[in-house]
Motif scaffolding. Structure first.
Motif, short mmCIF file in Angstrom:
data_model
loop_
_atom_site.label_atom_id
_atom_site.label_comp_id
_atom_site.label_asym_id
_atom_site.label_seq_id
_atom_site.Cartn_x
_atom_site.Cartn_y
_atom_site.Cartn_z
N PHE A 3 0.89 -1.30 0.07
CA PHE A 3 0.06 -0.01 0.04
C PHE A 3 0.89 1.24 0.17
N ALA A 4 1.94 1.35 0.25
CA ALA A 4 2.99 2.42 0.50
C ALA A 4 3.24 3.22 -0.81
N ARG A 5 3.84 2.44 -1.69
CA ARG A 5 4.11 3.00 -2.87
C ARG A 5 2.89 3.43 -3.81
N PRO A 6 2.23 2.09 -4.41
CA PRO A 6 1.44 2.32 -5.57
C PRO A 6 0.13 3.45 -5.26
N TYR A 7 -0.28 3.29 -4.10
CA TYR A 7 -1.24 4.07 -3.40
C TYR A 7 -0.74 5.31 -2.61
N GLY A 8 0.38 5.29 -2.55
CA GLY A 8 1.01 6.61 -1.96
C GLY A 8 0.30 6.71 -0.53
N LEU A 9 -0.14 6.07 0.17
CA LEU A 9 -0.65 6.09 1.46
C LEU A 9 0.36 6.48 2.50
N PRO A 10 -0.22 7.41 3.36
CA PRO A 10 0.86 7.85 4.73
C PRO A 10 1.08 6.75 5.39
N ALA A 11 2.27 6.62 6.39
CA ALA A 11 2.21 5.57 7.23
C ALA A 11 1.36 5.39 8.16
N ASP A 12 0.68 6.41 8.69
CA ASP A 12 -0.39 6.14 9.64
C ASP A 12 -1.52 5.14 8.98
N ALA A 13 -1.85 5.43 7.71
CA ALA A 13 -2.90 4.47 7.03
C ALA A 13 -2.24 3.19 6.85
N THR A 14 -1.00 2.99 6.21
CA THR A 14 -0.33 1.76 6.05
C THR A 14 -0.28 1.05 7.32
N LEU A 15 0.28 1.54 8.46
CA LEU A 15 0.43 0.99 9.63
C LEU A 15 -0.82 0.43 10.15
N ALA A 16 -1.90 1.25 10.04
CA ALA A 16 -3.17 0.91 10.63
C ALA A 16 -3.68 -0.21 9.72
N ILE A 17 -3.68 -0.21 8.57
CA ILE A 17 -3.87 -1.29 7.58
C ILE A 17 -3.09 -2.63 7.92
N ALA A 18 -1.89 -2.52 8.28
CA ALA A 18 -0.89 -3.52 8.59
C ALA A 18 -1.24 -4.14 9.98
N ILE A 19 -1.72 -3.30 10.86
CA ILE A 19 -2.30 -3.91 12.36
C ILE A 19 -3.63 -4.53 12.01
N GLY A 20 -4.50 -3.72 11.50
CA GLY A 20 -5.86 -4.39 11.15
C GLY A 20 -5.91 -5.62 10.40
N LEU A 21 -5.12 -5.63 9.18
CA LEU A 21 -5.24 -6.80 8.41
C LEU A 21 -4.49 -8.10 9.18
N THR A 22 -3.37 -7.93 9.84
CA THR A 22 -2.88 -8.88 10.56
C THR A 22 -3.48 -9.43 11.65
N ALA A 23 -4.32 -8.52 12.49
CA ALA A 23 -5.00 -8.95 13.60
C ALA A 23 -6.11 -10.14 12.84
N LEU A 24 -6.83 -9.32 11.61
CA LEU A 24 -7.72 -10.17 11.29
C LEU A 24 -7.26 -11.65 10.62
N VAL A 25 -6.01 -11.59 10.06
CA VAL A 25 -5.40 -12.79 9.43
C VAL A 25 -5.38 -13.66 10.97
N ALA A 26 -4.85 -13.14 11.81
CA ALA A 26 -4.40 -14.14 12.91
C ALA A 26 -5.66 -14.48 13.50
N VAL A 27 -6.77 -13.86 13.46
CA VAL A 27 -7.95 -14.35 14.05
C VAL A 27 -8.58 -15.66 13.28
N VAL A 28 -8.45 -15.48 11.96
CA VAL A 28 -8.94 -16.50 11.04
C VAL A 28 -8.05 -17.69 11.03
N ALA A 29 -6.65 -17.49 11.12
CA ALA A 29 -5.80 -18.72 11.29
C ALA A 29 -5.90 -19.27 12.67
N ALA A 30 -6.38 -18.85 13.51
CA ALA A 30 -6.73 -19.41 14.98
C ALA A 30 -7.67 -20.33 14.82
N ILE A 31 -8.64 -19.98 14.14
CA ILE A 31 -10.08 -20.61 14.29
C ILE A 31 -9.58 -22.36 14.01
N PRO A 32 -8.84 -22.69 13.21
CA PRO A 32 -8.62 -24.17 13.29
C PRO A 32 -7.96 -24.67 14.56
#
Ligand SMILES: Nc1ncnc2c1ncn2[C@@H]1O[C@H](COP(=O)(O)OP(=O)(O)OP(=O)(O)O)[C@@H](O)[C@H]1O
Ligand SMILES: [Mg+2]
Lengths: 625, 242
Positions: free
Chosen positions: A392-421
């Motif tokens: 997200f940083a270069r192609p979308y030119g997002l600032p770090a606040d946004a990209t880090l928020a995405i990183a945190i949110g997305l990873t939390a989501l992935v971790a939750v889904v991964a934990a289900i099994p």
């Protein structure tokens, strides 16, 4: 249709090999109640020793294979002796981590001895092809299948009809009762490990023949597949292991034929996770996994789900030392002064990695320690965060606040889904589930080229800009130092507040006795998922910061080695103790920066550290919480 | 008291489980061909006593001698090798093995005597027709009483001179309890030395020559079986007398 049949035949051959690896797991699990993480390393050594016997000493295939099987069987005995015997009565987590440490040491030593590259296996069986109707099968497949099947039959006869075999099974079913019949259960343990070594070596050689190549990293994926096969079959049964192996072999061969070969492993591991989700006791298994101790549990072998407890009631409560939440801010403030006195970018860079790994180690300690689900897949979450910034940083030119928020949110989501099994699992089995998650993550980073650019990675990640601070740009090393330090300190404060709060107490209650937590009406699943969300968020942040610091994201940063490394950090710090985890993460991350030139010895040093720590101070530096 | 040298001498043992102390200076002797019962309520330390003799737990103080030789700190297999067999608490048959295999494993310490073992198996099947009928059934699928018989037969296949038995009547119906004690009477008649742990004091005192009563990990009373059976305190506490 012909292709389909041929794939099935082909899958049977490789499946028979998986069955052999699975048998190694099952034997050891049955007799010693341990999931031997080093089974994959023994497998890899089997292939490489045969390779060397042929390539260096000019032995023909059969004697080379025999030599290798004997040597690896002896190594199996040694493994029991060195890594496990001293840990009898130690916390339950210790034997598993010990085999993990040994496996790391063996894998890394193999890279030093045989080079990390993949090498062609110097022997082959004729590639003549047979037709059965319209389906075809090669002689190699037939030989592999034949050997695998013969080994399985021999093993079955051995355990069914010899005194030693019966004693082995008796020990597996009830070690204390076996001891009272005069059976030396310690010797049975050794025999199980020796047999597991022999089976591992044999399967390693067969795999080398099948794929015509050997590489030092082959232990983990194949070990994991063998474990998947063992689990499919219920983990402690010989016929189960065979059925599981064959099903896995056929499944992944079909998948690689119809979906694509690069997805072969990803599909195998996904099958493993689905299996854990749907039938955690395996297709043929009974309730064995629930207690992870079977009849042995009646003898007090593994009564609770707690990994930190131990079977010897001699453990007194050890003190844990940890900072209050605001303490992380204080330490952070102190570190913030460093760039004012130290100008070396090299030192600052090392400290930056120290902060990132402190964060990552804390995220691992949170799931592995507080909730007791040992995570050997944390690198996948780390990677998701890093790729989120990368994408997200270069192609979308997002600032770090946004990209880090995405990183945190997305990873939390992935971790939750991964934990289900993983929700139904405890103990060592859950740990292998997280390993599968880690492997899947790595394979996705490597193969989802349209998003991750595959092995090339994402280059030229721009310097972070914080829009919230009026477009403040962090371009120099000092600036990045402060950025990373600030985020790490604040994140650790939040994480520590979770761990110290009533939520943290519930996590620990779940770890100590999940049944009791369930019986008390606690929403156990929700709490476990929450732990994964918090842990994922931390790892995602660490990954995002890592991407900004490196300015490059590529798959090799997120291998299982990284996962093992951060787990080692978490254990050394004291599982569940975020202060300890952060300290150990920081120290172990900066250590190699000051020991340049020993890069290839790094994992060996970590492995040894872990082994020593398990013997000397299994509760970790600052004490498990 | 037996005239010959005692088979087992337990002398002042303390046993700890971590911080918990289970036995406090327990002493007892078992003479040759004698049947000695250890009685007591739940958690009084009966099983711990027998486990110490079998080498399953290690006393932190005191000594245990078997036929005159100290066995402190020896592994269970070393003790079993000296002619000892064990019938564990809760039977502990191997659930996923057939009755036949369970029996066979009883003979593990003398596994090289193939012919004798075959003969002894036949004798067991004669004595326990029920086990013969079920010899290929998985032991875990048998009833509690049948499992107890199996555990007894398994111990007998050791051809022991000394048997340690922990609560053989636990959870059994009166009919099966009688059967168990019939078997034990038979063993006594064969001259096998028996160390028996029981909560069922009535049955145990009928069989035993002498008995010890444990309370909170200490020997509270000891004496001949007939003395104890008429001791008013023992009668009140363990024989349900008013
Ligand atoms: N493995 C162990 N760990 C900790 N404490 C133990 C252990 N085994 C026994 N104990 C304790 O030691 C004491 C004596 O136990 P023991 O099993 O010898 O009693 P018992 O007289 O056989 O009781 P029961 O009639 O219930 O079988 C008890 O307080 C028990 O809780
Ligand atoms: Mg008892």
């Amino acid at each position: 249709m012909e292709l389909f049949l041929s794939q099935i035949l082909n899958g049977l051959a490789i499946g028979q090999v998986y069955a052999l690896i699975a048998l190694g797991f099952s034997l050891v699990f049955g007799v010693a109640n341990i999931i031997n993480f080093a089974q994959g390393a023994l497998f890899m050594l089997g292939a490489f020793i045969a390779y060397s016997a042929i390539a260096w000493f000019g032995l023909p295939l059969v004697p080379a294979a025999a030599v290798s099987v004997v040597i690896v069987a002896i190594l199996g005995l040694l493994l029991e002796r060195i890594a496990l015997r001293p840990l009898i009565g130690a916390p339950y987590v210790a034997p598993f981590l010990s085999t993990l440490a040994i496996s790391t040491i063996i894998d890394q030593s193999a890279e030093i001895v045989w080079s990390p590259e993949s090498q062609p296996f110097p022997a082959s069986i004729s590639s003549t092809t047979f037709f059965i109707g319209n389906a075809y099968i090669t002689v190699t497949d037939l030989v592999i299948f034949g050997f695998g099947a013969a080994a399985t039959v021999a093993l079955t006869l051995f355990v069914s009809f010899t005194w030693t075999g019966r004693a082995l099974r008796a020990t597996a079913q009830d070690a204390s009762a076996a001891a009272q019949l005069g059976i030396r259960t310690d010797v049975m343990r050794q025999i199980a490990f020796g047999l597991a070594g022999a089976l591992g070596a044999l399967s390693g050689i067969l795999v080398a023949l099948y794929f015509q190549s050997v590489f030092p990293q082959m232990g983990i994926p194949f070990g994991l597949k063998g474990f998947a096969a063992a689990l499919l079959g219920g983990l402690a049964s010989i016929p189960g292991a065979v059925v599981g192996g064959l099903l896995l072999g056929i499944g992944e061969t079909l998948a690689s034929a119809y979906v694509g070969d690069s997805y072969r492993d990803a599909i195998a591991f996904t099958l493993l996770l689905l299996m854990l989700l749907v039938r955690p006791n395996g297709l043929l298994g009974g309730g064995r996994l629930d207690a992870l101790g079977g009849a042995g549990a009646a003898a007090g072998a593994m009564p609770t789900t707690s990994l930190l407890a131990s079977s010897s009631s001699q453990q007194s409560a050890l003190r844990a030392y940890y900072l209050p939440p605001w303490g992380f801010l204080a330490v952070g403030a102190a570190f913030a002064l460093v760039p004012l006195v130290v100008s070396s970018t090299y030192v600052l860079q090392a400290l930056i990695y120290g902060f990132i790994f402190a964060l990552l180690s804390a995220s691992t300690s949170l799931v592995s320690g507080s909730v007791g689900i040992l995570s050997i897949g944390q690198a996948a979450f780390f990677g998701v965060g890093a790729y989120a910034v990368g994408v997200f940083a270069r192609p979308y030119g997002l600032p770090a606040d946004a990209t880090l928020a995405i990183a945190i949110g997305l990873t939390a989501l992935v971790a939750v889904v991964a934990a289900i099994p993983l929700l139904k699992l405890t103990g060592h089995t859950a740990a292998l589930g997280t390993l599968a998650i880690g492997q899947i993550g790595f394979l996705v980073f490597l193969n989802w080229v349209s998003v991750t650019r595959g092995p090339m990675g994402i280059l030229n990640i721009p310097h972070p800009v914080l829009e919230l601070l009026g477009g403040l740009r962090f371009a120099t090393t000092e600036q990045k130092y402060w950025l990373v330090l600030g985020f790490a300190a604040v994140a650790l404060v939040i994480a520590e507040r979770y761990v110290s709060s009533p939520i943290g107490r519930v996590w620990r209650a779940i770890r100590e006795d999940r049944l009791a937590a369930l019986a008390a009406g606690l929403p156990v699943r929700r709490y476990i998922l929450l732990a994964f969300a918090v842990s994922g968020a931390l790892a995602g942040l660490a990954g995002g910061l890592f991407a900004y610091v490196q300015q490059v994201v590529s798959p090799e940063s997120f291998t299982v080695e990284t996962s093992i490394l951060v787990l080692t950090m978490a254990v050394l710090g004291g599982l569940g103790n975020l202060t300890g985890a952060a300290l150990a993460g920081f120290a172990l991350a900066i250590l190699p920066e000051f020991l340049r030139g020993f890069a290839e010895w790094r994992m060996i040093v970590y492995g040894l550290l872990l082994l020593v720590a398990l013997r000397v101070r299994p509760q970790g530096l600052l004490g498990a919480r | 008291m037996a005239e010959t040298d005692p088979r087992i001498v337990v002398d002042g043992i303390d046993v700890h489980y971590g911080a918990v102390q289970a036995l406090f200076g327990v002493s007892l002797t078992v003479g040759a061909r004698e049947v000695v019962a250890v009685l007591g309520g739940n958690a009084s330390g009966k099983s711990t006593t027998i486990k110490s003799v079998l080498g399953l737990v290690r006393p932190s103080r005191g000594t245990i001698t078997l036929d005159g030789a100290p066995v402190n700190g020896q592994r269970p297999d070393a003790i079993i090798a000296r002619g000892v067999a064990s019938v564990p608490e809760g039977r502990r048959v191997f659930p996923e093995m057939s009755v036949y295999e369970n029996l066979l494993l009883g003979a593990y310490p003398r596994r090289h005597e193939a012919r004798e073992i075959a003969g002894d198996l036949e004798r067991v099947y004669e004595a326990f027709p029920r086990l013969k009928e079920r010899r290929s059934q998985l032991a875990g699928t048998m009833s509690g009483g049948e499992q107890q018989m199996l555990a007894l037969a398994r111990a007998w296949l050791r051809r022991p001179t000394l048997v340690c038995i922990d609560e053989p009547s636990m959870g059994l119906s009166p009919r099966f309890v009688d059967q168990v004690y019939e078997v034990l009477q038979g063993w006594k008649a064969q001259g096998i030395t028996i160390l028996l742990v029981e909560q069922n004091a009535r049955m145990a005192l009928e069989l035993a020559d002498r008995a010890y009563v444990l309370q909170h990990g200490r020997v509270a009373v000891s004496g001949t079986a007939s003395d104890l059976a008429s001791d008013p305190q023992v009668r009140k506490a363990y024989l349900g007398a008013a």
